[in-house]
Write a protein that holds these residues in place. Structure first.
Motif, PDB file in Angstrom:
ATOM      1  N   UNK A   1     -13.235  25.563   7.861  1.00  0.00           N
ATOM      2  CA  UNK A   1     -12.684  25.905   6.550  1.00  0.00           C
ATOM      3  C   UNK A   1     -11.298  26.511   6.619  1.00  0.00           C
ATOM      4  N   UNK A   2     -11.055  27.344   7.622  1.00  0.00           N
ATOM      5  CA  UNK A   2      -9.740  27.976   7.764  1.00  0.00           C
ATOM      6  C   UNK A   2      -8.673  26.926   8.075  1.00  0.00           C
ATOM      7  N   UNK A   3      -8.991  25.987   8.958  1.00  0.00           N
ATOM      8  CA  UNK A   3      -8.040  24.913   9.298  1.00  0.00           C
ATOM      9  C   UNK A   3      -7.772  24.045   8.076  1.00  0.00           C
ATOM     10  N   UNK A   4      -8.828  23.775   7.302  1.00  0.00           N
ATOM     11  CA  UNK A   4      -8.659  22.994   6.081  1.00  0.00           C
ATOM     12  C   UNK A   4      -7.708  23.710   5.126  1.00  0.00           C
ATOM     13  N   UNK A   5      -7.932  24.990   4.895  1.00  0.00           N
ATOM     14  CA  UNK A   5      -7.079  25.755   3.987  1.00  0.00           C
ATOM     15  C   UNK A   5      -5.631  25.777   4.444  1.00  0.00           C
ATOM     16  N   UNK A   6      -5.412  25.970   5.726  1.00  0.00           N
ATOM     17  CA  UNK A   6      -4.053  25.988   6.279  1.00  0.00           C
ATOM     18  C   UNK A   6      -3.371  24.641   6.114  1.00  0.00           C
ATOM     19  N   UNK A   7      -4.111  23.564   6.396  1.00  0.00           N
ATOM     20  CA  UNK A   7      -3.523  22.225   6.303  1.00  0.00           C
ATOM     21  C   UNK A   7      -3.209  21.874   4.854  1.00  0.00           C
ATOM     22  N   UNK A   8      -4.107  22.217   3.930  1.00  0.00           N
ATOM     23  CA  UNK A   8      -3.861  21.954   2.505  1.00  0.00           C
ATOM     24  C   UNK A   8      -2.633  22.730   2.044  1.00  0.00           C
TER      25      UNK A   8
ATOM     26  N   UNK B   1     -21.475  21.689  10.439  1.00  0.00           N
ATOM     27  CA  UNK B   1     -21.130  22.803  11.337  1.00  0.00           C
ATOM     28  C   UNK B   1     -19.753  22.627  11.974  1.00  0.00           C
ATOM     29  N   UNK B   2     -19.293  21.388  12.123  1.00  0.00           N
ATOM     30  CA  UNK B   2     -17.993  21.125  12.741  1.00  0.00           C
ATOM     31  C   UNK B   2     -16.826  21.367  11.781  1.00  0.00           C
ATOM     32  N   UNK B   3     -17.103  21.520  10.485  1.00  0.00           N
ATOM     33  CA  UNK B   3     -16.038  21.730   9.506  1.00  0.00           C
ATOM     34  C   UNK B   3     -15.415  23.106   9.699  1.00  0.00           C
TER      35      UNK B   3
ATOM     36  N   UNK C   1       0.845  -1.189   0.000  1.00  0.00           N
ATOM     37  CA  UNK C   1       0.000   0.000   0.000  1.00  0.00           C
ATOM     38  C   UNK C   1       0.882   1.241   0.000  1.00  0.00           C
ATOM     39  N   UNK C   2       0.436   2.262  -0.703  1.00  0.00           N
ATOM     40  CA  UNK C   2       1.175   3.502  -0.831  1.00  0.00           C
ATOM     41  C   UNK C   2       0.667   4.486   0.215  1.00  0.00           C
ATOM     42  N   UNK C   3       1.581   5.159   0.884  1.00  0.00           N
ATOM     43  CA  UNK C   3       1.211   6.154   1.887  1.00  0.00           C
ATOM     44  C   UNK C   3       0.734   7.415   1.194  1.00  0.00           C
ATOM     45  N   UNK C   4      -0.468   7.842   1.514  1.00  0.00           N
ATOM     46  CA  UNK C   4      -1.033   9.036   0.912  1.00  0.00           C
ATOM     47  C   UNK C   4      -1.010  10.213   1.866  1.00  0.00           C
ATOM     48  N   UNK C   5      -1.393  11.369   1.350  1.00  0.00           N
ATOM     49  CA  UNK C   5      -1.534  12.568   2.153  1.00  0.00           C
ATOM     50  C   UNK C   5      -2.987  12.672   2.588  1.00  0.00           C
ATOM     51  N   UNK C   6      -3.205  12.755   3.881  1.00  0.00           N
ATOM     52  CA  UNK C   6      -4.556  12.929   4.415  1.00  0.00           C
ATOM     53  C   UNK C   6      -4.644  14.311   5.056  1.00  0.00           C
ATOM     54  N   UNK C   7      -5.865  14.775   5.208  1.00  0.00           N
ATOM     55  CA  UNK C   7      -6.092  16.064   5.850  1.00  0.00           C
ATOM     56  C   UNK C   7      -6.996  15.857   7.053  1.00  0.00           C
ATOM     57  N   UNK C   8      -6.485  16.156   8.239  1.00  0.00           N
ATOM     58  CA  UNK C   8      -7.279  16.003   9.460  1.00  0.00           C
ATOM     59  C   UNK C   8      -8.536  16.870   9.406  1.00  0.00           C
ATOM     60  N   UNK C   9      -8.427  18.039   8.758  1.00  0.00           N
ATOM     61  CA  UNK C   9      -9.542  18.975   8.698  1.00  0.00           C
ATOM     62  C   UNK C   9     -10.641  18.540   7.724  1.00  0.00           C
ATOM     63  N   UNK C  10     -10.346  17.555   6.865  1.00  0.00           N
ATOM     64  CA  UNK C  10     -11.344  17.055   5.911  1.00  0.00           C
ATOM     65  C   UNK C  10     -11.314  15.533   5.924  1.00  0.00           C
ATOM     66  N   UNK C  11     -11.989  14.920   6.888  1.00  0.00           N
ATOM     67  CA  UNK C  11     -11.999  13.452   6.985  1.00  0.00           C
ATOM     68  C   UNK C  11     -12.487  12.813   5.682  1.00  0.00           C
TER      69      UNK C  11
END
Length: 179
Positions: free
Chosen positions: A91-98, A87-89, A24-34
């Protein structure tokens, strides 16, 4: 990502030889976008060659967007759009993590139109699992189902997952020059 990657090269006698076999290949995941994951399986430089011995990949030293003549092979898991409407999403954390984990990809997105982006590439896309909507910059929406194939030429677009299930799409990106 639980996708097996087998690399085959050409041995000294001209026959194919297994160079590597990864379960299996290790991918990039985003904690802010499960549910989001992007796994780069292979890449080539603009001067890629076919020769005896181990194939040359630049996969460990590149970003997700190829320069002119380079290629990228990746699979992306796209969670339902409802994940971002929750409501728990954050967006700012997602943008920063991406931006932190995939800066060259993040830079292709438009600030005023969420999800809308364009790359300097010709993209071959094959929907492996689920359903997606390809939204074009002119507002046209194309419903995609498992095994549909899309070829894009550097156009402005967004991927929308209107279903309740994560979709998985395979991309081959070929870096191109915009005229």
């Amino acid at each position: 990502m639980k996708v097996r990657r087998i690399i085959v090269g050409t041995g000294k006698n001209g026959n194919g030889e297994i160079v590597s076999d990864i379960a299996s290949v290790q991918g990039t995941t985003l904690d802010a976008l499960p549910g989001f994951e992007s796994a780069l399986f292979w890449s080539t430089s603009a001067q890629a060659i076919v020769a005896t011995g181990e194939p040359q990949s630049i996969e460990m030293t590149v970003g997700s967007i190829p320069s002119v003549g380079e290629t990228r092979l990746n699979i992306v898991s796209i969670p339902p759009d409802s994940t971002m409407a929750n409501a728990a999403f954050d967006g700012a954390a997602f943008g920063e993590e991406l931006l932190k984990k995939m800066p060259e990809f993040a830079s292709t997105f438009e600030v005023n139109e969420p999800g809308m982006h364009r790359t300097e590439s010709i993209d071959y896309a094959i929907l492996l699992e689920g359903e997606l909507v390809l939204e074009l910059g002119n507002g046209q929406k194309i419903q995609l189902h498992k095994h549909d194939v899309v070829v894009q030429h550097g156009n402005r677009h967004a991927w929308r997952n209107m279903s309740n299930n994560t979709a998985q799409i395979l991309f081959v990106l070929i870096g191109a020059r915009r005229c």
